[in-house]
Design a protein around this motif. Structure first.
Motif, short mmCIF file in Angstrom:
data_model
loop_
_atom_site.label_atom_id
_atom_site.label_comp_id
_atom_site.label_asym_id
_atom_site.label_seq_id
_atom_site.Cartn_x
_atom_site.Cartn_y
_atom_site.Cartn_z
N ASP A 88 -2.04 -4.01 14.39
CA ASP A 88 -3.05 -3.38 13.58
C ASP A 88 -2.97 -3.33 12.05
O ASP A 88 -2.36 -2.25 12.00
CB ASP A 88 -3.66 -2.16 14.20
N ARG A 89 -3.40 -4.24 11.35
CA ARG A 89 -2.63 -4.30 9.79
C ARG A 89 -3.27 -3.16 9.10
O ARG A 89 -2.74 -2.33 8.40
CB ARG A 89 -3.34 -5.58 9.12
N SER A 90 -4.45 -2.58 9.58
CA SER A 90 -5.15 -1.33 9.07
C SER A 90 -4.32 -0.26 9.09
O SER A 90 -4.06 0.73 8.32
CB SER A 90 -6.64 -1.39 9.33
N ALA A 91 -3.83 -0.08 10.21
CA ALA A 91 -2.94 1.14 10.77
C ALA A 91 -1.54 1.03 9.74
O ALA A 91 -1.08 1.90 9.41
CB ALA A 91 -2.50 1.37 12.28
N TYR A 92 -0.98 -0.19 9.51
CA TYR A 92 0.07 -0.14 8.92
C TYR A 92 -0.18 0.08 7.19
O TYR A 92 0.81 0.68 6.78
CB TYR A 92 0.86 -1.68 9.13
N ILE A 93 -1.23 -0.28 7.03
CA ILE A 93 -1.58 -0.14 5.42
C ILE A 93 -1.45 1.44 4.92
O ILE A 93 -0.87 2.18 4.40
CB ILE A 93 -3.05 -0.36 5.15
N ALA A 94 -2.22 2.35 6.20
CA ALA A 94 -2.06 3.66 5.94
C ALA A 94 -0.35 4.44 6.01
O ALA A 94 -0.26 5.17 5.41
CB ALA A 94 -2.83 4.54 7.33
N TYR A 95 0.19 3.52 7.00
CA TYR A 95 1.69 3.93 7.02
C TYR A 95 2.41 3.78 5.70
O TYR A 95 3.26 4.50 5.41
CB TYR A 95 2.33 3.35 8.28
N VAL A 96 2.16 2.66 5.22
CA VAL A 96 3.01 2.20 4.36
C VAL A 96 2.89 2.62 2.92
O VAL A 96 3.75 2.61 2.18
CB VAL A 96 3.09 0.70 4.11
N VAL A 97 1.27 3.01 2.53
CA VAL A 97 1.14 3.33 1.26
C VAL A 97 1.91 4.70 0.75
O VAL A 97 2.44 4.33 -0.51
CB VAL A 97 -0.42 3.34 1.20
N PRO A 98 2.01 5.65 1.36
CA PRO A 98 2.78 6.84 0.62
C PRO A 98 4.11 6.30 0.04
O PRO A 98 4.58 6.85 -0.80
CB PRO A 98 2.91 7.89 1.85
N GLY A 99 4.98 5.63 1.00
CA GLY A 99 6.00 5.19 0.60
C GLY A 99 6.10 4.32 -0.67
O GLY A 99 6.76 4.58 -1.52
N ALA B 281 -4.22 -0.08 -3.29
CA ALA B 281 -4.29 0.14 -1.86
C ALA B 281 -5.66 0.48 -1.30
O ALA B 281 -5.79 0.00 -0.26
CB ALA B 281 -3.09 1.46 -1.82
N VAL B 282 -6.63 1.28 -2.35
CA VAL B 282 -7.89 1.43 -1.73
C VAL B 282 -8.39 0.15 -1.46
O VAL B 282 -9.29 -0.24 -0.44
CB VAL B 282 -8.61 2.41 -2.43
N ALA B 283 -8.26 -0.80 -2.52
CA ALA B 283 -8.97 -2.31 -2.41
C ALA B 283 -8.91 -2.94 -1.48
O ALA B 283 -9.71 -3.72 -0.89
CB ALA B 283 -8.91 -2.59 -3.72
N ILE B 284 -7.40 -2.73 -0.67
CA ILE B 284 -7.22 -3.64 0.36
C ILE B 284 -7.26 -2.92 1.89
O ILE B 284 -6.90 -3.43 2.79
CB ILE B 284 -5.70 -3.91 0.39
N GLY B 285 -7.91 -1.67 1.63
CA GLY B 285 -8.33 -0.95 3.02
C GLY B 285 -7.65 0.46 3.05
O GLY B 285 -7.80 0.94 4.22
N PHE B 286 -6.72 0.89 2.47
CA PHE B 286 -6.17 2.31 2.52
C PHE B 286 -7.39 3.40 2.52
O PHE B 286 -7.97 3.37 1.49
CB PHE B 286 -5.10 2.60 1.70
N ARG B 287 -7.22 4.25 3.36
CA ARG B 287 -8.38 5.42 3.35
C ARG B 287 -7.42 6.95 3.77
O ARG B 287 -6.70 6.79 5.01
CB ARG B 287 -9.38 5.47 4.34
N SER B 288 -7.61 7.72 3.11
CA SER B 288 -7.02 9.21 3.57
C SER B 288 -8.04 9.58 4.49
O SER B 288 -9.15 9.63 4.43
CB SER B 288 -7.07 10.09 2.37
N LEU C 228 -1.70 13.42 3.20
CA LEU C 228 -2.92 12.52 2.94
C LEU C 228 -3.35 11.95 4.58
O LEU C 228 -4.57 11.57 4.44
CB LEU C 228 -2.42 10.95 2.33
N LEU C 229 -2.47 11.87 5.55
CA LEU C 229 -2.99 11.31 7.03
C LEU C 229 -2.91 12.31 7.94
O LEU C 229 -3.44 11.94 8.85
CB LEU C 229 -2.09 10.03 7.14
#
Length: 262
Positions: free
Chosen positions: A60-71, A133-140, A226-227
């Motif tokens: 699930d790429r969207s789940a990994y976006i949420a994981y990786v963005v804070p770092g 990050a938001v543009a590619i799908g990150f959401r808090s 954030l998450l």
């Protein structure tokens, strides 16, 4: 004018000088900003499905976006403050710092101008990377206004701490190239933190190194704010690391600045 007013005036002048330099020579900031953006796109679009499956979230790429963005956001700070080290080293090697020492200005204003200017650039860089990050799908998820405020405060405090360390590196370096090289750990440390993979997935002998370095507590705290993940003692560790590094960098920088030129 009072001593405080003079210090504020001179610091504002030095800040304006550094911001003008950043505006006239944007290539350094853009090059440093490119690293976290490219890593974000690389890990999301090339490794996203595989990394997500590897940490137990399924492909699930969207789940990994949420994981990786804070770092990535904290890596952006580490990347951006390298510009402060290069800028300070350039001033030192060109003799401008020595010139400032002889002028009737508040001595601390020279360093304050570099530090405040770098923190502002770091914040701006975080905003730009966050927009990508938001543009590619990150959401808090369900972050309250207080949690957002805490997240912004953590990012600013971490930027301040790393900037003081970078300024010390710049003061201690003989030239801009050496300053850039000495500040490279500020980019490399996030790669051996929990930014891209959980600590539990790392080799057992390596986990303490990744767990107790400065970036991991800050990443886990930002991730929690954030998450909604568990923060635990990471919040206190992140603040302790930030305050400690800021104090160390301040002491190192002012000591080098006050040394008599050789």
């Amino acid at each position: 004018m009072s001593s405080l007013s003079l210090a504020a005036r001179d610091s504002a002048t030095m800040l304006r000088r550094n911001l003008l330099h950043a505006r006239r020579y944007p290539s350094l900031t853009l090059n440093l900003l490119l690293t976290p953006v490219m890593l974000l796109l690389l890990f999301v679009y090339i490794f996203g499905d595989t990394m997500s499956a590897g940490i137990g979230g399924g492909a699930d790429r969207s789940a990994y976006i949420a994981y990786v963005v804070p770092g990535i956001l904290l890596m952006t700070i580490g990347s951006t403050v390298i510009g402060a080290a290069v800028s300070v080293a350039t001033d030192m090697s060109e003799g401008i710092i020595a010139r400032f020492r002889t002028m009737a200005i508040h001595r601390g204003s020279v360093l304050i101008g570099h530090v405040v200017g770098s923190v502002l650039q770091s914040v701006a860089s975080v905003v730009l990377v966050g927009a990508v990050a938001v543009a590619i799908g990150f959401r808090s998820t369900d972050a309250t206004a207080l949690e957002w405020l805490a997240a912004i405060g953590l990012l600013a405090l971490f930027a301040l701490a790393l900037t003081w360390i970078a300024v010390g590196m710049g003061m201690a370096s003989p030239n801009a190239e050496a300053a850039s090289n000495s500040a490279m750990p500020l980019i490399l440390l996030p790669l051996i933190s929990s930014a891209f993979t959980p600590i539990d997935a790392m080799p057992g002998w390596f986990q303490p190194i990744a767990q107790y370095q400065p970036f991991t507590p800050a990443i886990e705290t930002l991730r929690g704010l954030l998450l909604g993940t568990e923060i635990g003692y990471n919040g206190w560790l992140a603040v302790a690391w930030s305050v400690g590094l800021a104090a160390l960098g301040y002491r190192w920088s002012t000591s080098k600045f006050n040394d008599d030129p050789k």
